[in-house]
Enzyme design. Sequence first.
Site, mmCIF file in Angstrom:
data_model
loop_
_atom_site.group_PDB
_atom_site.id
_atom_site.type_symbol
_atom_site.label_atom_id
_atom_site.label_comp_id
_atom_site.label_asym_id
_atom_site.label_seq_id
_atom_site.Cartn_x
_atom_site.Cartn_y
_atom_site.Cartn_z
ATOM 1 N N GLN A 12 30.157 87.358 25.543
ATOM 2 C CA GLN A 12 30.215 86.918 26.940
ATOM 3 C C GLN A 12 31.500 87.328 27.630
ATOM 4 O OE1 GLN A 12 28.985 82.690 26.110
ATOM 5 N NE2 GLN A 12 28.055 82.936 28.113
ATOM 6 N N THR A 59 38.471 82.009 31.997
ATOM 7 C CA THR A 59 37.259 81.635 31.271
ATOM 8 C C THR A 59 37.433 80.214 30.754
ATOM 9 O OG1 THR A 59 37.947 82.307 29.042
ATOM 10 C CG2 THR A 59 37.152 84.046 30.508
ATOM 11 N N CYS A 60 36.460 79.742 29.987
ATOM 12 C CA CYS A 60 36.576 78.384 29.449
ATOM 13 C C CYS A 60 37.681 78.289 28.411
ATOM 14 C CB CYS A 60 35.255 77.921 28.856
ATOM 15 S SG CYS A 60 34.648 78.963 27.506
ATOM 16 N N ASN A 61 38.156 79.427 27.934
ATOM 17 C CA ASN A 61 39.172 79.417 26.881
ATOM 18 C C ASN A 61 40.509 80.019 27.272
ATOM 19 O OD1 ASN A 61 37.605 78.242 24.796
ATOM 20 N ND2 ASN A 61 36.489 80.163 24.600
ATOM 21 N N ARG A 62 40.635 80.531 28.479
ATOM 22 C CA ARG A 62 41.882 81.200 28.817
ATOM 23 C C ARG A 62 42.067 81.340 30.326
ATOM 24 N NH1 ARG A 62 42.488 85.141 25.702
ATOM 25 N NH2 ARG A 62 40.590 84.781 24.501
ATOM 26 N N GLY A 95 24.198 77.840 31.321
ATOM 27 C CA GLY A 95 23.003 77.017 31.239
ATOM 28 C C GLY A 95 21.790 77.840 30.839
ATOM 29 N N GLY A 120 23.873 77.614 35.652
ATOM 30 C CA GLY A 120 24.505 78.920 35.765
ATOM 31 C C GLY A 120 24.218 79.781 34.547
ATOM 32 N N GLU A 127 32.171 86.931 20.154
ATOM 33 C CA GLU A 127 31.212 86.579 21.212
ATOM 34 C C GLU A 127 31.301 87.599 22.343
ATOM 35 O OE1 GLU A 127 31.584 85.097 24.398
ATOM 36 O OE2 GLU A 127 33.735 84.718 24.495
ATOM 37 N N SER A 156 38.529 85.491 21.072
ATOM 38 C CA SER A 156 37.702 84.391 21.569
ATOM 39 C C SER A 156 37.721 83.209 20.607
ATOM 40 C CB SER A 156 36.253 84.858 21.747
ATOM 41 O OG SER A 156 36.176 85.896 22.709
#
EC number: 1.2.1.70
Length: 451
Positions: free
Chosen positions: A116, A49-52, A195, A192, A114, A109
């Site tokens: 997602q 993901t964007c964080n992991r 977005g 995506g 969150e 997160s």
Amino acid sequence: MSVLLFGVSHRSAPVSVLEQLSTDEAEQAKIIDQVLQSSLVTEAMVLSTCNRVEVYAVVEAFHGGLSVIGQVLSEHSGMGLNDLTKYAYVRYAEAAVEHLFAVTSGLDSAVIGEAQVLGQVRRAYASAEANHTVGRTLHELAQRALSVGKRVHSETGIDAAGASVVSVALGMAEAKLSGGLAGRTAAVVGAGSMGALAGAHLVRAGVERVHVVNRSLPRARRLAENLTEQGIVADAVALEHLPQALADADVIVSSTGAVRPVVSLADVHHALAQRNASGTEHQLVICDLGMPRDVDPAVAGLPGVWVVDMDRIQREPSARAAATDADAARTIVATEVANYLAGQRMAEVTPTVTALRQRAADVVEAELLRLDNRLPGLDAAHRDEVAKTVRRVVDKLLHAPTVRVKQLASAPGGDSYAEALRELFELDPQAVEAVAASELPFMATDLDKTE
């Protein structure tokens, strides 16, 4: 065999390291393929993901499996193994289960709570399942993790306390812009899921116009049409016309998944020049939610530009869930971890119990055959009554120890009871393995129901 987790996240590493480890679906498949080339690893999946970036694997041995995964990620990222391990964390067996449950619940997160990440775990599992890289162990673990995540989000207020990364970023943008977002013009770079989420938040914030910028113009048009249906003015912009969209926007949200910056220093310079020429000199806020970064880091040094990136979001107080909701979520996770582990330990003893009952049934049949040989004239009715009596006696003798061994096996350290049962009744280990192998293979459930 046990589950091994090797991961790097926003909690253990700076964004620059996460950028080096960032993967797309094709790269994730390569990582899994390389990991599974080792005989020490039997199942694997990647959560990126964007964080992991986390690799979950079923391994034959802890140290051997750890070495395999670490080397593969080192080669993928171009980082030396020693440098990589400075930022990595490792969880094994029960700790790996607890970590995945916490991740899926939104407790790990950047924005606590969150939701997602629940979908991201679902997609990570679905991808691995489609590529046949998960077996019974990771299947059951992933399915339970998704179920736990759903329970946390439905039974606690963690959703409200910890909104998505997008909502936190736009909340910061609204606070920065004089008068807020209402009536403003926004640019969404990337059409995506992130977005679309940004677009929905912008609509609720009352923006007047949205430029949807994307490499694929048809996809940008679909999102723009969706936003138009929600009552705002929206248009689709090809990526080559990004500078013009930036020049017209007050706030920019970018999350494309590109491997290098999409919003360059030159693009923003051009946009600022156009704004100044038209007499527009108010603050430009850019929300960079990409991983790796979508925005050239040098942009943050430009006058009149304020960049909200993942590092800044993590420091934002609104990104933290209320303590009571987080505590309630952790309680659920702890309970679910205990139940899951108890179930796994109980399942491990089941083949031994089944093999014992099969052994007893074989002994009964052998003795009944001996009875037939000794008393060939025994009529069928009497023979059936004798057979039923013998089976009842055996079942009653086995009932208490088999029920009790399952209960004992569910407690920590309970695996020793199955071994004791095998020793006491001289059960053939191969017979136990044959029973385990003959069990019905796992069936993938409807993953959409677990998100």
